[in-house]
Write an enzyme that holds these catalytic residues in place. Structure first.
Site, mmCIF file in Angstrom:
data_model
loop_
_atom_site.group_PDB
_atom_site.id
_atom_site.type_symbol
_atom_site.label_atom_id
_atom_site.label_comp_id
_atom_site.label_asym_id
_atom_site.label_seq_id
_atom_site.Cartn_x
_atom_site.Cartn_y
_atom_site.Cartn_z
ATOM 1 N N LYS A 149 24.314 0.691 2.101
ATOM 2 C CA LYS A 149 25.647 0.945 1.527
ATOM 3 C C LYS A 149 26.734 0.439 2.476
ATOM 4 C CE LYS A 149 25.509 5.536 3.629
ATOM 5 N NZ LYS A 149 25.373 6.983 3.400
ATOM 6 N N ARG A 197 28.016 18.721 -0.813
ATOM 7 C CA ARG A 197 28.654 17.518 -1.348
ATOM 8 C C ARG A 197 28.150 17.332 -2.776
ATOM 9 N NH1 ARG A 197 28.230 12.850 3.283
ATOM 10 N NH2 ARG A 197 26.547 12.322 1.877
ATOM 11 N N TYR A 217 53.237 -2.200 21.680
ATOM 12 C CA TYR A 217 54.232 -1.301 21.081
ATOM 13 C C TYR A 217 54.340 0.020 21.832
ATOM 14 C CZ TYR A 217 53.921 -4.389 17.003
ATOM 15 O OH TYR A 217 53.934 -5.464 16.153
ATOM 16 N N MET A 229 47.901 -4.262 14.876
ATOM 17 C CA MET A 229 47.163 -4.620 13.662
ATOM 18 C C MET A 229 46.163 -5.745 13.897
ATOM 19 S SD MET A 229 48.608 -5.724 9.912
ATOM 20 C CE MET A 229 49.495 -4.208 9.648
HETATM 21 C C1 LIG Z 1 24.177 7.249 4.195
HETATM 22 C C2 LIG Z 1 23.059 8.001 3.659
HETATM 23 C C3 LIG Z 1 21.781 7.906 4.248
HETATM 24 C C4 LIG Z 1 21.529 7.208 5.552
HETATM 25 O O1 LIG Z 1 22.051 8.015 6.594
HETATM 26 P P1 LIG Z 1 21.870 7.608 8.116
HETATM 27 O O2 LIG Z 1 22.333 8.801 8.875
HETATM 28 O O3 LIG Z 1 22.726 6.419 8.338
HETATM 29 O O4 LIG Z 1 20.449 7.321 8.314
HETATM 30 C C5 LIG Z 1 20.725 8.529 3.609
HETATM 31 N N1 LIG Z 1 20.919 9.215 2.467
HETATM 32 C C6 LIG Z 1 22.130 9.353 1.901
HETATM 33 C C7 LIG Z 1 22.291 10.144 0.662
HETATM 34 C C8 LIG Z 1 23.244 8.761 2.472
HETATM 35 O O5 LIG Z 1 24.437 8.905 1.916
#
Ligand SMILES: *Cc1c(COP(=O)(O)O)cnc(C)c1O
Length: 392
Positions: A38, A136, A270, A318
């Site tokens: 992801k 979540r 800055y 930036m």
């Molecule tokens: C991001 C994620 C993972 C991987 O997590 P890591 O800590 O990077 O290994 C696994 N399962 C779900 C649902 C996630 O959102």
């Protein structure tokens, strides 16, 4: 990558990624492997990393959004793909047609996916997610019996096939935390209830990177690591990447845009939060918060320039920040290394995380699209085998 861009680059070592997958698989015998790519492969490039992980033996790819899953299919990746972050009205139909395993955490989602299945005339692959305590996504334990019964009924109607049951830890990165045993027990109870309801999933899974490395009892049928695959320790308090047989995959460098002598008392960036203590040499590093260098790294982030670690002088802007070279010599065009594996004396993403009060996940993931990725392949990984499908 854009070869015209000499400013900065993130070098991605796909050989290291394959070796990391192999090391993680060797630690988890008997478990299938879902490579989590992801967020553009945590900033490393989603498609390239998915291919490399599959070449090293991953059987599944995991992403958050359905758009990411569809992008993998569009790139020609034919492996099993699971996505989990849905909102009402999402592209269920497209995902069912693309044979993507979709996650259902609530009744509205089951309704939407069964509708997509009947519209397309295909059987949707569905994985049910439990909220074992993270708070979540996922169905609450109280909703689980109703959700599993409804899923079973949809299976009977030929609309879906429940391919997986899964959950996600809240504190796997804090080994020994009391929530770990509690959430495992909640998940086990939910698995037993699903079995009683008549569900026969292919895979049951709960282990992210920290659980993959520290909790053998959490492996079930499959592990689901992300950050460890990119060579970053998910439990830095227990050990660095090398302690787990891992090697960082990303190396972020820039070429100095300016090197100049300035007198003492000269303000830098800055707000004049840094003022030169005496006559000195300032080097300008052409990366800033638009590229993902955290502004919280102001007066804190470490950079290897002219053979030594320097600290960001004053504010990160930036597009650029400054380091004070003191009496050391450098020229415009010389390399500045922000982070890498650490074996050439450069800082690591973990060093940046500590300096900025965050985690290394955020450091690598936020490196932005303006930084070209350069893919290299060191020889120490297992030999790449051709991807199982076409595309780039
Ligand atoms: C991001 C994620 C993972 C991987 O997590 P890591 O800590 O990077 O290994 C696994 N399962 C779900 C649902 C996630 O959102």
């Amino acid at each position: 990558m854009n070869d015209m861009d000499t400013r900065a680059r993130a070098r991605i070592d796909l050989g290291a990624l394959r070796a990391n997958v192999a090391a993680l698989r060797a630690r988890t015998p008997g478990a299938a492997f879902m490579a989590v790519v992801k967020a553009d492969g945590y900033g490393h490039g989603m498609v390239r990393c998915a291919r490399a992980a599959l070449a090293a033996g991953a059987g599944w790819i995991g992403v958050a959004t359905p758009e990411e899953a569809l992008a993998l299919r569009a790139a020609g990746i034919g492996a099993r793909v699971l996505c989990w972050l849905w909102t009402p009205g999402g592209p269920w139909r497209e995902c069912v047609e693309a044979d993507i395993d979709v996650t259902v955490s609530a009744r509205w989602a089951l309704d939407e996916v069964t509708r997509a299945a009947s519209e397309t005339g295909r059987t949707a692959r569905v994985q049910l997610k439990l909220d074992a305590g993270l708070g979540r996504n996922g169905a609450q334990p109280a909703e689980w019996p109703g959700l599993t019964a409804a899923a079973r009924a949809a299976e009977d109607a030929g609309l879906i096939r429940v391919t997986g049951l899964w959950s996600h830890f809240s504190c796997a990165d804090e080994p020994g935390h009391p929530s770990i045993a509690r959430e495992l027990a909640v998940f086990r109870t939910a698995l037993a209830q699903a079995e009683e309801a008549g569900l026969t999933p292919e895979v049951r899974h709960m282990a992210n990177s920290p659980a993959t490395l520290t909790l053998p009892e959490a492996r079930f049928d499959m592990v689901r690591p992300g950050i460890a695959m990119y060579g970053i320790s998910p439990v830095p308090q227990l050990g660095g990447p090398a302690d787990f047989g891992l090697r960082p995959v990303m190396r972020l460098t820039a070429r100095l845009a300016s090197v100049k002598r300035v007198p003492g008392g000269h303000g830098v960036s800055y707000g004049r939060h840094y003022v030169t203590p005496g006559e000195t040499t300032l080097a300008l590093v052409p990366l800033g918060y638009a590229d993902g260098v955290p502004r919280h790294a102001s007066s804190a982030g470490p950079v290897l320039v002219a053979g030594k670690w320097r600290v960001v002088a004053g504010r990160v802007a930036m597009d650029q920040f400054v380091v004070d070279l003191g009496g050391d010599a450098a020229e415009a065009g010389d390399e500045a290394v922000l982070f890498g594996p650490g074996d050439d004396g450069e800082p690591t993403a973990e060093d940046w995380a500590r300096a900025c009060g965050t985690i290394a996940y955020e450091i690598v993931t936020r490196i932005g699209p303006r930084v070209p990725r350069e893919y290299v392949d060191t020889a120490d990984g297992p030999a790449a085998v051709p991807a199982d499908s076409g595309g780039r």
